[in-house]
Design an enzyme around this catalytic site. Sequence first.
Site, PDB file in Angstrom:
ATOM      1  N   ASP A   1       0.850  -1.187   0.000  1.00 44.88           N
ATOM      2  CA  ASP A   1       0.000   0.000   0.000  1.00 44.88           C
ATOM      3  C   ASP A   1       0.891   1.245   0.000  1.00 44.88           C
ATOM      4  O   ASP A   1       1.636   1.471   0.941  1.00 44.88           O
ATOM      5  CB  ASP A   1      -0.898  -0.034   1.250  1.00 44.88           C
ATOM      6  CG  ASP A   1      -1.697   1.232   1.413  1.00 44.88           C
ATOM      7  OD1 ASP A   1      -1.883   1.947   0.410  1.00 44.88           O
ATOM      8  OD2 ASP A   1      -2.141   1.517   2.552  1.00 44.88           O
TER       9      ASP A   1
ATOM     10  N   ASP B   1      -1.754  -1.280  -3.886  1.00 40.43           N
ATOM     11  CA  ASP B   1      -2.043  -0.540  -5.116  1.00 40.43           C
ATOM     12  C   ASP B   1      -0.908  -0.677  -6.129  1.00 40.43           C
ATOM     13  O   ASP B   1       0.130  -1.270  -5.846  1.00 40.43           O
ATOM     14  CB  ASP B   1      -2.325   0.932  -4.780  1.00 40.43           C
ATOM     15  CG  ASP B   1      -1.313   1.484  -3.784  1.00 40.43           C
ATOM     16  OD1 ASP B   1      -0.100   1.373  -4.060  1.00 40.43           O
ATOM     17  OD2 ASP B   1      -1.724   2.007  -2.718  1.00 40.43           O
TER      18      ASP B   1
ATOM     19  N   ASP C   1      -4.812 -10.759 -15.454  1.00 43.15           N
ATOM     20  CA  ASP C   1      -5.886 -11.705 -15.187  1.00 43.15           C
ATOM     21  C   ASP C   1      -7.044 -11.348 -16.105  1.00 43.15           C
ATOM     22  O   ASP C   1      -7.427 -10.184 -16.207  1.00 43.15           O
ATOM     23  CB  ASP C   1      -6.317 -11.586 -13.718  1.00 43.15           C
ATOM     24  CG  ASP C   1      -6.638 -12.929 -13.103  1.00 43.15           C
ATOM     25  OD1 ASP C   1      -7.421 -13.666 -13.705  1.00 43.15           O
ATOM     26  OD2 ASP C   1      -6.113 -13.225 -12.008  1.00 43.15           O
TER      27      ASP C   1
ATOM     28  N   ASP D   1      -9.189 -16.571 -15.997  1.00 44.62           N
ATOM     29  CA  ASP D   1      -9.992 -16.984 -14.860  1.00 44.62           C
ATOM     30  C   ASP D   1     -11.077 -17.987 -15.274  1.00 44.62           C
ATOM     31  O   ASP D   1     -11.805 -17.745 -16.242  1.00 44.62           O
ATOM     32  CB  ASP D   1     -10.655 -15.737 -14.272  1.00 44.62           C
ATOM     33  CG  ASP D   1     -11.283 -15.973 -12.925  1.00 44.62           C
ATOM     34  OD1 ASP D   1     -10.547 -16.284 -11.985  1.00 44.62           O
ATOM     35  OD2 ASP D   1     -12.525 -15.845 -12.815  1.00 44.62           O
TER      36      ASP D   1
ATOM     37  N   GLU E   1      -7.059 -21.037 -16.147  1.00 42.89           N
ATOM     38  CA  GLU E   1      -7.461 -21.678 -14.899  1.00 42.89           C
ATOM     39  C   GLU E   1      -8.587 -22.639 -15.252  1.00 42.89           C
ATOM     40  O   GLU E   1      -9.634 -22.223 -15.732  1.00 42.89           O
ATOM     41  CB  GLU E   1      -7.940 -20.641 -13.883  1.00 42.89           C
ATOM     42  CG  GLU E   1      -8.156 -21.252 -12.513  1.00 42.89           C
ATOM     43  CD  GLU E   1      -9.153 -20.511 -11.656  1.00 42.89           C
ATOM     44  OE1 GLU E   1      -9.154 -20.738 -10.446  1.00 42.89           O
ATOM     45  OE2 GLU E   1      -9.953 -19.725 -12.196  1.00 42.89           O
TER      46      GLU E   1
ATOM     47  N   HIS F   1      -3.845 -17.303  -4.683  1.00 44.22           N
ATOM     48  CA  HIS F   1      -4.748 -16.503  -3.846  1.00 44.22           C
ATOM     49  C   HIS F   1      -6.025 -17.246  -3.474  1.00 44.22           C
ATOM     50  O   HIS F   1      -6.835 -16.719  -2.713  1.00 44.22           O
ATOM     51  CB  HIS F   1      -5.104 -15.212  -4.593  1.00 44.22           C
ATOM     52  CG  HIS F   1      -5.924 -15.478  -5.811  1.00 44.22           C
ATOM     53  ND1 HIS F   1      -5.433 -16.187  -6.895  1.00 44.22           N
ATOM     54  CD2 HIS F   1      -7.212 -15.182  -6.114  1.00 44.22           C
ATOM     55  CE1 HIS F   1      -6.383 -16.301  -7.805  1.00 44.22           C
ATOM     56  NE2 HIS F   1      -7.471 -15.707  -7.354  1.00 44.22           N
ATOM     57  N   ASP F   2      -6.242 -18.442  -4.020  1.00 42.45           N
ATOM     58  CA  ASP F   2      -7.447 -19.220  -3.711  1.00 42.45           C
ATOM     59  C   ASP F   2      -7.151 -20.404  -2.793  1.00 42.45           C
ATOM     60  O   ASP F   2      -8.043 -21.213  -2.530  1.00 42.45           O
ATOM     61  CB  ASP F   2      -8.063 -19.788  -5.002  1.00 42.45           C
ATOM     62  CG  ASP F   2      -8.638 -18.714  -5.893  1.00 42.45           C
ATOM     63  OD1 ASP F   2      -9.066 -17.669  -5.368  1.00 42.45           O
ATOM     64  OD2 ASP F   2      -8.664 -18.923  -7.122  1.00 42.45           O
TER      65      ASP F   2
HETATM   66  C1  GLC Z   1     -11.212 -17.939  -9.934  1.00 40.85           C
HETATM   67  C2  GLC Z   1     -10.403 -16.967  -9.123  1.00 40.85           C
HETATM   68  C3  GLC Z   1     -11.089 -16.740  -7.825  1.00 40.85           C
HETATM   69  C4  GLC Z   1     -12.450 -16.143  -8.092  1.00 40.85           C
HETATM   70  C5  GLC Z   1     -13.253 -17.007  -9.063  1.00 40.85           C
HETATM   71  C6  GLC Z   1     -14.404 -16.246  -9.630  1.00 40.85           C
HETATM   72  O1  GLC Z   1     -11.274 -19.190  -9.354  1.00 40.85           O
HETATM   73  O2  GLC Z   1      -9.092 -17.430  -8.984  1.00 40.85           O
HETATM   74  O3  GLC Z   1     -10.360 -15.923  -6.951  1.00 40.85           O
HETATM   75  O4  GLC Z   1     -13.158 -16.015  -6.898  1.00 40.85           O
HETATM   76  O5  GLC Z   1     -12.474 -17.418 -10.164  1.00 40.85           O
HETATM   77  O6  GLC Z   1     -13.944 -15.247 -10.490  1.00 40.85           O
HETATM   78 CA    CA Z   2      -3.444   2.102  -1.269  1.00 35.36          CA
END
Ligand code: GLC
Ligand code: CA
Length: 562
Positions: free
Chosen positions: A22, A30, A99, A200, A257, A333-334
């Site tokens: 940040d 950011d 992404d 995604d 993904e 991140h998931d």
């Molecule tokens: C993918 C992303 C995840 C998101 C989902 C819906 O799995 O990695 O973070 O919540 O798609 O977009």
């Molecule tokens: Ca910030």
Amino acid sequence: MEKRAWWKEAVIYQIYPRSFMDSNGDGVGDLEGIRQKLPYLEQLGIDVIWLSPVYQSPNDDNGYDISDYRDIMTEFGTMADFDRMLEEAHERGIRIVMDLVVNHTSDEHAWFIESRKSKENPYRDYYIWKEPKDGKEPNNWESSFSGPAWELDEATGMYYLHCFSKKQPDLNWENPKVRDEVFDMMTWWCEKGIDGFRMDVISMISKVQSFPDGELKKDGVFGDMSPYVCNGPRVHEYLQEMNRRVLSHYDLLTVGEAAGVTIDEAKKYANTDGTELNMVFQFEHMDALQQSESVVGKWTLAKPKMETVREILNRWQIRLEGNAWNSLYLDNHDQPRAVSRFGNDDPQWRALSAKMLATCLHMMKGTPYIYQGEELGMTNMHFTDISDCRDIEELNAYHQYVEEFKMVSAETMLACFDNVARDNARTPMQWDGSENAGFTGGTPWIAVNPNYKEINAEAALKDPESIFHYYQKLIRLRHENPVIVYGIFKPLMEESKTVYAYERILAEEGKKLIVACNWTMEKQPCALFDNVEGEELISNYKEHIPGMLQPYEARVMLKFSE
Ligand code: GLC
Ligand code: CA
């Protein structure tokens, strides 16, 4: 000889911008924060950054719900900040992969605002609308974030499909106008000079058009939509069209993904002819555990077994050889933090096991992905109350299973969250030992893991034995040794329940790697290195014991094959 490509030789670093750095004290990471940390990433040696979404978004799912694909999220900065970051990254030899979230938009996207207005609206068919069935949802599908996958819209009395939250309506890819819009938008970003797309849930863009009920799940209320939305009938046709119209005109890295992807499907998505994508993220090694030992849905208290993980990863290594390209990852991140899930986050074993896991993954064939903080050995969080949690997936699951269905106690649910919740990966990046781990001068949007005083980048950079420096070396080795990129994978010691071992062979250079990793905190027999002449490329121990691997020991030896 296998076709060489920069994206096969690269190491990718994933940034979750909200939690990375940040720069202005509002508690949210950011783009300017990312720009300031580019020297850190250059020092680590990575080639590519994959940026989780930075587009305009109301943040129901932290940017995975996009309201404007050609604008930057207000909290993350401006398009000028983006351009500056992109330019500086390129100056440092780092590429930027965006992404691409096009299975769905935000319900606040202009297309959906129009679409919901009336049945005749020109944007109506941009989304998937169905009439009620017996006054209820058109079918029994459960959304990936709990509850029905359909939402009734008052204006027209019809339901729209949302495979994720109700603020993420699914786009209708059957409509050629939707494909035109998406491909135009992608071209616009490519013209800006970005270097690729992480796509995604791209395996979900084609739905079985009869929309049948799914098989009832464990909770007895909802049906499983996955057979009708994952790897659907037209998905390869759509991706080939995308490839022809956009991807093939640029030099990009593309990774899809691919929820629910099988090896046979992956061979199509990531085929060597290059008509679709470079590679996919498969989920087998992430999901195996949940399905067999879940409390409810994806929520589990269990830990994965090395043998299960090995069986899956080895199968992907072997069966994609010569047919498609693998991506290699243990967290993102998931997912919960890799060291907590697959290794041992106890202070005594954390560094050793994190280095062991990194070795095991980075010496395989495929493109490796590092998730922010993985290179520091960042660990899972401990959630003491639902008010600690931020992720919509957790909040919805808690509401459904604890409060509504009363199937699971609050304690059990929170224990499941400690084990597998996505928020484990989303606590702020730990930069130093100062307040809020140096992530922000304000109040962070999600709590910092209290272990930041021990685990942080500043401390890691000072310590030559740190996990950071070990990753740095793994990346360098990959850049210097074609056998790590292109060598054929062969499993070893498959009878062992504790040692994950394999070799990599690059016949044209007469080179061979032997890799052995002890996944336990006890020493284990391993004779692979006894009486073998070769060069040690990397190990997390300085001394070795003949016939043995020490607790969490990883060893890699390079030799000229006979
Ligand atoms: C993918 C992303 C995840 C998101 C989902 C819906 O799995 O990695 O973070 O919540 O798609 O977009
Ligand atoms: Ca910030």
